[in-house]
Design an enzyme around this catalytic site. Structure first.
Site, mmCIF file in Angstrom:
data_model
loop_
_atom_site.group_PDB
_atom_site.id
_atom_site.type_symbol
_atom_site.label_atom_id
_atom_site.label_comp_id
_atom_site.label_asym_id
_atom_site.label_seq_id
_atom_site.Cartn_x
_atom_site.Cartn_y
_atom_site.Cartn_z
ATOM 1 C CD GLU A 49 -9.984 -7.500 13.544
ATOM 2 O OE1 GLU A 49 -8.930 -7.413 12.839
ATOM 3 O OE2 GLU A 49 -10.235 -8.501 13.658
ATOM 4 C CG ASP A 101 -1.794 1.020 1.383
ATOM 5 O OD1 ASP A 101 -1.731 2.043 0.457
ATOM 6 O OD2 ASP A 101 -2.809 1.054 1.938
ATOM 7 C CD GLU A 114 -1.321 0.552 9.287
ATOM 8 O OE1 GLU A 114 -2.178 0.507 9.899
ATOM 9 O OE2 GLU A 114 -0.820 -0.126 8.647
ATOM 10 C CG HIS A 171 -4.162 -1.790 3.637
ATOM 11 N ND1 HIS A 171 -3.627 -0.843 3.710
ATOM 12 C CD2 HIS A 171 -4.526 -2.508 4.606
ATOM 13 C CE1 HIS A 171 -3.260 -0.791 4.928
ATOM 14 N NE2 HIS A 171 -3.876 -1.672 5.779
#
Lengths: 405, 343
Positions: free
Chosen positions: B143, B42, B134, B283
């Site tokens: 999540e 990505d 990230e 992504h």
């Protein structure tokens, strides 16, 4: 005269527009709220339970080959009993029930069976029972001494013996079938083909040589050892398929005495607890059967169809049913490398690419087994392959790991 | 998103790296490479972090950096190359084994330390000046590791710790999607003569993670939730917000598409990581909430929405999303509630 015409044209227009606007406006107030049951499942329960996602079941609707195959069962099921292990959304289970079976039981660990139960009820199917859990969790819910004329179960994994439902299938075969009953399908085979795919090799392995200026060589080993599950384009297939190994469920060794005792102990425990709905069956730790732990060895020979370099070996799965009592019910879920298949094929990357000519033969061996550690999630694939030496005499070998959830 | 699933899996397995025979090594160190490859490939995601770090390298000189959920160690190495004095990369999945070797192979062993474990179990010698992570999941919060980042901020950050990225914004727009409605929802009405309408109903509860084509967007794009990661608390991540969407053309609105961006404004030179459908897909793609009654909107008409998002009580990693829709157009009036489950 002009005045009259104006009046006539004006009035109908206004009346029509007004009626049209009122008629077209729709008022919608029905809400869609999660029910208490729907509020219960969570990611922890869906982790490893992808079948519980509605979208993942759509492929089953389009799987016409499977449907045509199993339809011969549904047409012969009138008055008979059928057990469907791994029933998923219950489509085939319900088709069997609609085929006037005497009793149909669908079992699956996935939460999707709760939805299947609702669908069966909404379709007025009363000769069907859905049970969430493993077969051993369900035994106490079956009528005493119940036997089945058919046990429908796709017990074969992508590498033949690495599907966890195999344990249940073996138990059902040995303990739950009527004398003339049949486990369906009852045969599965593994086919090997040679695949040339240099771009994929670059894209997955060499990629790690330079990631934004950094080298990440250790990641290459993770790539190399992985059994990759994805469809292979026909243009990348450079050999005829070779049938490497076949499992006949009629003769496959059953559960050991110890395994049977463990299984029945689990069944007793399930009967005693009666709290199955609160547990999450998907999370149960699984021990592969002795026959899966031992695995199998196979040799293969691949006839190369064009000058190419072979980077991968790909394994395809087929399944078949041969009925002892009704030959008209036989079917084969056949393999079509490069086309649409009933199971997604899996591939291993050869450590050393094999350059070959058209007509040359690659010979190799396989050993595939599922160890008991890691909860049976890992299946080990050991491969050797060698050229005949027309371009270069190369032999390569590797060990690969297939991970299931 | 990075390693979150693997964190869960590793924690569940109680996996500990052992210095044992080769075979055991592979089993223990086994972790799926695909998720890391997806994130590294990505380009927008990875270069946003790289550029935010390297274009503000002055901020990293002689500083201590904590990389929460380091995965392969890529962000830690960006920080080290920017001049950090010390970088701690922590990840509880087994990819930490590879990360340690990667750091060594790139000669950063004296700067970067990779720890396999949970941030909550961390024991450091000193406070950290910068936290990079990230942490974003689908729908920004699904999540996500944001809770872990907040813990790291409060426990290990200096009082003026800089966090990359430092804020996050969520946006919504209305999209038309007749093809998906037909192929994934209406298909359940009749399956080989069986009425699977119940599956259609259940399908509405599942948001779809997919790429939205800009041509599907028929309303404006509006922000509905924002926060500053330096200040936000975990409680504030459960939110209720209202927003209005105005139709830019007459069409059906079948779904609400949600995306996010995360500005990196801790340094003087700003970078923004953007997951909008108007830029090439990351992504994360977009999160699409299919609404039970599609809206029939004419150009200029407005629909009002109230969105509530809370972690699922049973599993905080899951999100329970509730949407209240109020629309009174010329052709249609809709007033209803709908629940979604992101799991």
């Amino acid at each position: 005269m002009p005045a009259k015409r104006d009046m006539r044209t004006g009035a109908p227009t206004q009346r029509g527009a007004s009626r049209s606007a009122n008629a077209c406006k729709v008022v919608l107030t029905e809400s869609l709220l999660a029910t208490d049951a729907e509020k219960h499942p969570t990611s922890k329960s869906l982790y490893g339970d992808s079948a519980a996602r509605i979208s993942s079941n759509i492929s089953m609707i389009h799987d016409h080959q499977r449907l045509r195959a199993y339809e011969v069962i549904f047409r012969n099921v009138r008055g008979k009993t059928l057990l469907h292990l791994g029933c998923g959304m219950g489509l085939y289970t319900m088709l069997a029930a609609r085929g006037m079976a005497k009793m149909v039981i669908g079992v699956d660990s996935s939460a999707i069976v709760d939805a299947a139960r609702v669908v069966a009820e909404q379709n007025g199917l009363k000769n069907i029972l859905f049970i969430r859990g493993r077969l051993c969790d369900a035994l106490h819910q079956l009528p005493a001494d119940m036997k089945f004329d058919y046990v429908l179960c796709e017990w074969m994994g992508p590498l033949l013996l690495n599907e966890r439902v195999l344990t249940d299938a073996l138990y059902a075969r040995d303990h739950l079938l009527t004398a003339s009953g049949a486990l369906c399908p009852n045969r599965a085979s593994l086919h090997v083909v040679a695949v040339s795919d240099y771009p994929f090799r670059l894209d997955t392995e060499d990629f790690w040589s330079n990631v934004y200026g950094f080298q990440m060589e250790p990641m290459k080993e993770l790539v190399r050892q992985e059994v990759e599950m994805c469809a292979i384009p026909g243009s990348n297939i450079v050999s005829a398929p070779c049938l490497a190994h076949t499992v006949h469920m009629d003769t496959l060794e059953g559960l050991t005495a110890e395994e049977t005792a463990t299984y029945e102990a689990q069944a007793s425990q399930a009967a005693a607890s009666r709290d199955n709905e609160e547990e999450n069956p998907v999370e149960h730790r699984w021990v592969p059967t002795a026959v899966a732990q031992r695995g199998y060895k196979a040799a293969f020979t691949l006839s190369i169809t064009r000058n190419a370099t072979v980077h991968y070996l790909t394994f395809y799965l087929d399944a078949a049913f041969t009925s002892k009592t009704n030959p008209g019910a036989n079917f084969v879920l056949a393999v079509r490398p490069g086309g649409e298949n009933n199971w997604t094929e899996v591939s291993v990357g050869l450590r050393e690419p094999l350059p070959v000519n058209a007509g040359e033969k690659i010979q190799g061996t396989l050993r595939i087994h599922t160890p008991a550690d890691k909860g049976g999630k890992i299946t080990v694939v050991e491969v050797t392959a060698k050229t005949a030496g027309q371009v270069a005499a190369i032999e390569t070998s590797g060990t690969y790991y297939y991970q299931s959830y | 998103m990075s390693s979150a699933q693997q964190c869960e899996e590793a924690a569940a397995e109680g996996t500990v790296v052992k210095t044992t025979a080769n075979k055991d090594y592979y089993f223990d160190s086994y972790s799926h490479y695909g998720i890391h490859m997806e994130m590294l490939k990505d380009y927008h995601r990875t270069t946003a972090y790289r550029d935010a770090i390297w274009r503000n390298a002055y901020m990293f000189k002689n500083k201590v950096v904590l990389d929460v959920g380091c995965g392969t160690g890529i962000l830690s190495m960006f920080a080290a190359r920017a001049g950090a004095r010390k970088v701690i990369g922590i990840d509880c999945s087994n990819v930490a084994v590879q990360a340690r070797r990667i750091v060594q192979d790139n000669s950063f062993s004296d700067v970067i330390t990779i720890i396999q474990g949970k941030v909550e179990e961390l024991d450091l010698d000193e406070k950290v000046d910068i936290i990079i992570s990230e942490w974003m999941g689908y729908f920004l919060l699904y999540e996500s590791m944001l809770n872990t980042v907040l813990y790291a901020r409060d426990r290990w950050g200096t009082p003026d710790v800089k966090i990359l990225p430092n804020s996050a914004n969520m946006y919504a727009c209305g999209i038309t999607d007749p093809q998906y409605i037909e192929q994934k929802f209406d298909i359940w009405k009749n399956v080989n003569g069986l009425d699977f309408s119940y599956f259609k109903r259940l399908s509405y509860i599942e948001p779809l993670i997919d790429t939205v084509d800009p041509e599907q967007i028929i309303t404006d794009i509006v922000p509905f939730f924002s926060f500053d990661i330096n200040k936000v608390t975990e409680a504030e991540l459960s939110f209720t917000r209202t927003f209005a969407l105005e139709a830019k053309q007459g069409d059906f609105v079948h779904a609400i598409s949600v995306h996010f961006d995360t500005p990196f404004h801790a340094g003087h030179d700003p970078v923004v990581l953007n997951t909008s459908p108007m830029v090439p897909p990351t992504h994360w793609r977009q999160t699409v909430l299919y609404i039970f009654h599609p809206l029939i909107m004419k150009r200029g008409e407005k629909a009002n929405f109230t969105i509530k998002c809370v972690p699922n009580p049973g599993n905080p990693r899951d999100l329970d999303i509730s949407l209240r829709i109020d629309f009174d157009g010329e052709l249609q009036a809709c007033h209803y509630d709908q629940d979604f489950r992101l799991r």
